[in-house]
Design an enzyme around this catalytic site. Structure first.
Site, PDB file in Angstrom:
ATOM      1  N   GLY A  12       0.821  -1.211   0.000  1.00 17.04           N
ATOM      2  CA  GLY A  12       0.000   0.000   0.000  1.00 17.04           C
ATOM      3  C   GLY A  12       0.854   1.259   0.000  1.00 17.04           C
ATOM      4  N   GLN A  13       0.192   2.389   0.110  1.00 21.93           N
ATOM      5  CA  GLN A  13       0.875   3.685   0.030  1.00 21.93           C
ATOM      6  C   GLN A  13       1.899   3.850   1.156  1.00 21.93           C
ATOM      7  OE1 GLN A  13      -0.278   8.374  -0.762  1.00 21.93           O
ATOM      8  NE2 GLN A  13      -1.836   7.069   0.135  1.00 21.93           N
ATOM      9  N   ASP A  39      -4.625 -12.263   3.883  1.00 20.42           N
ATOM     10  CA  ASP A  39      -5.950 -11.670   4.073  1.00 20.42           C
ATOM     11  C   ASP A  39      -6.190 -11.651   5.580  1.00 20.42           C
ATOM     12  OD1 ASP A  39      -8.591 -11.025   4.322  1.00 20.42           O
ATOM     13  OD2 ASP A  39      -9.352 -12.610   3.026  1.00 20.42           O
ATOM     14  N   ALA A  63      -5.760  -2.158   5.246  1.00 17.38           N
ATOM     15  CA  ALA A  63      -7.044  -1.535   5.568  1.00 17.38           C
ATOM     16  C   ALA A  63      -7.924  -1.474   4.332  1.00 17.38           C
ATOM     17  CB  ALA A  63      -6.836  -0.120   6.111  1.00 17.38           C
ATOM     18  N   TYR A  64      -9.210  -1.400   4.571  1.00 19.13           N
ATOM     19  CA  TYR A  64     -10.165  -1.067   3.515  1.00 19.13           C
ATOM     20  C   TYR A  64     -10.255   0.456   3.523  1.00 19.13           C
ATOM     21  CZ  TYR A  64     -14.547  -0.813   0.873  1.00 19.13           C
ATOM     22  OH  TYR A  64     -15.507  -0.535  -0.070  1.00 19.13           O
ATOM     23  N   THR A 104      -7.187   6.945  11.294  1.00 17.31           N
ATOM     24  CA  THR A 104      -7.536   8.054  10.409  1.00 17.31           C
ATOM     25  C   THR A 104      -8.302   9.174  11.112  1.00 17.31           C
ATOM     26  OG1 THR A 104      -8.880   8.599   8.448  1.00 17.31           O
ATOM     27  CG2 THR A 104      -9.611   6.770   9.776  1.00 17.31           C
ATOM     28  N   ASP A 105      -8.250  10.361  10.515  1.00 18.64           N
ATOM     29  CA  ASP A 105      -9.051  11.498  10.966  1.00 18.64           C
ATOM     30  C   ASP A 105     -10.546  11.256  10.809  1.00 18.64           C
ATOM     31  OD1 ASP A 105      -8.205  11.647   8.091  1.00 18.64           O
ATOM     32  OD2 ASP A 105      -9.673  13.273   8.055  1.00 18.64           O
ATOM     33  N   TYR A 128     -16.995   4.161   6.622  1.00 18.59           N
ATOM     34  CA  TYR A 128     -15.546   3.994   6.666  1.00 18.59           C
ATOM     35  C   TYR A 128     -15.001   4.465   8.013  1.00 18.59           C
ATOM     36  CZ  TYR A 128     -10.632   5.156   6.057  1.00 18.59           C
ATOM     37  OH  TYR A 128      -9.278   5.270   6.247  1.00 18.59           O
TER      38      TYR A 128
END
Length: 301
Positions: A12-13, A39, A63-64, A104-105, A128
């Protein structure tokens, strides 16, 4: 003695950066898995890999993250961001491993007038955001040793992000409408990795000084998406990635409706991570130059 680190979401990023940095550091023995290799919603596989690796630290970068799709794929988001996280936390506990979990925010409603501190009660607007909040709760409930790192507005050389989108659209269009009533701190993925490495170093040097908890990490100065877009185009023109910047108009969020409502205030207070770990905010302006330079090289290849 090498320290064993199990990394999820390694493609991922943020995970790609973590993979590169940890692989290069000889003090760590890295066991990295991307989404197809692990998974995290497969409880038996999680247990099996944990038992094989016997990690000292588990870093969950899986993460999704499809914010809008999560409004219709609620179960999928919950499986990955809650159930999968719970399985990781339970397995980490079994092996006395520290769990570093990214959040996350979006756990916040975004209606505060000031930056959110770690103790503020989450109240997400979206499925989310709710899935990420419940994932945090799973970590806290299941793992005695954890660091939850909340971040926002992530960009970098890898994966999909706002900077790359703006560069692509800037080359295709002469005019763009960008929302100016959402505020946050752009955050360089490489700086998130640097923050995690500082935390790991402290943990392995003096684990007794690490207290489980939630930490915020983003870039400063805070700004709107509109102002961030303008900064991207100024740098892109300066580096010759764009011959000319598109005209950018500021619009309201109401004028750009999306399936998932974005928080108007995504600013996260950064005092706690500075006090406990000496970690400075992400210097997103310096990182932006680097990311656009990397983008230029790739389009010229």
């Amino acid at each position: 003695m090498t320290k064993r680190v199990l990394l999820t979401g390694a493609n991922g990023q943020i995970g790609t950066w973590l993979y590169q940095r940890l692989r290069e550091d000889t003090q760590y023995e890295l066991f990295a898995f991307n989404r197809t290799e692990l998974d995290i919603t497969d409880e038996s596989l999680v247990k099996q890999l944990m038992a094989t690796v016997k990690p000292d630290v588990v870093i969950n970068a899986a993460a999704y993250t499809a914010v809008d799709k999560a409004e219709s794929e609620v179960d999928k988001a919950m499986q990955v961001n809650v159930e999968g996280v719970k399985y990781l936390a339970q397995a980490a506990k079994q092996h006395d491993a520290l769990l570093v979990h990214l959040s996350t925010d979006y756990v916040f409603r975004g209606d505060s007038d000031v930056p959110y501190v770690e103790q503020d009660k989450p109240s997400p607007l979206t499925h989310y955001g709710r899935s990420k909040w419940l994932g945090e709760e799973a970590v806290i409930a299941e793992s005695p040793a954890y660091i939850i790192l909340r971040t926002a507005w992530v960009f970098g050389e890898y994966g999909h992000n706002f900077v790359k989108t703006m560069l692509r659209l800037g080359a295709e269009r002469t005019h763009l409408n960008i929302v100016n009533d959402q505020l946050g701190g752009p955050t360089y993925a490489g700086d998130i990795v640097n923050a995690i490495l500082v935390i790991l170093q402290r943990y392995f040097t003096d684990g007794s000084r690490i207290k489980s908890g939630i930490y915020h990490f983003t870039g400063i100065p805070y700004m709107s998406w509109y102002d961030f877009a303008k900064a991207i185009f100024i740098e892109a023109v300066a580096q010759g990635v764009l011959q000319q910047a598109p005209t950018v108009s500021a619009i309201s969020s109401a004028a750009y409706p999306t399936p998932a409502q974005r928080p108007a205030n995504s600013r996260l207070a950064l005092d706690k991570i500075a006090k406990d770990f000496g970690i400075a905010p992400s210097d997103w302006q310096a990182a932006l130059q680097q990311v656009i330079s990397d983008y230029k090289k790739k389009i010229q290849e």
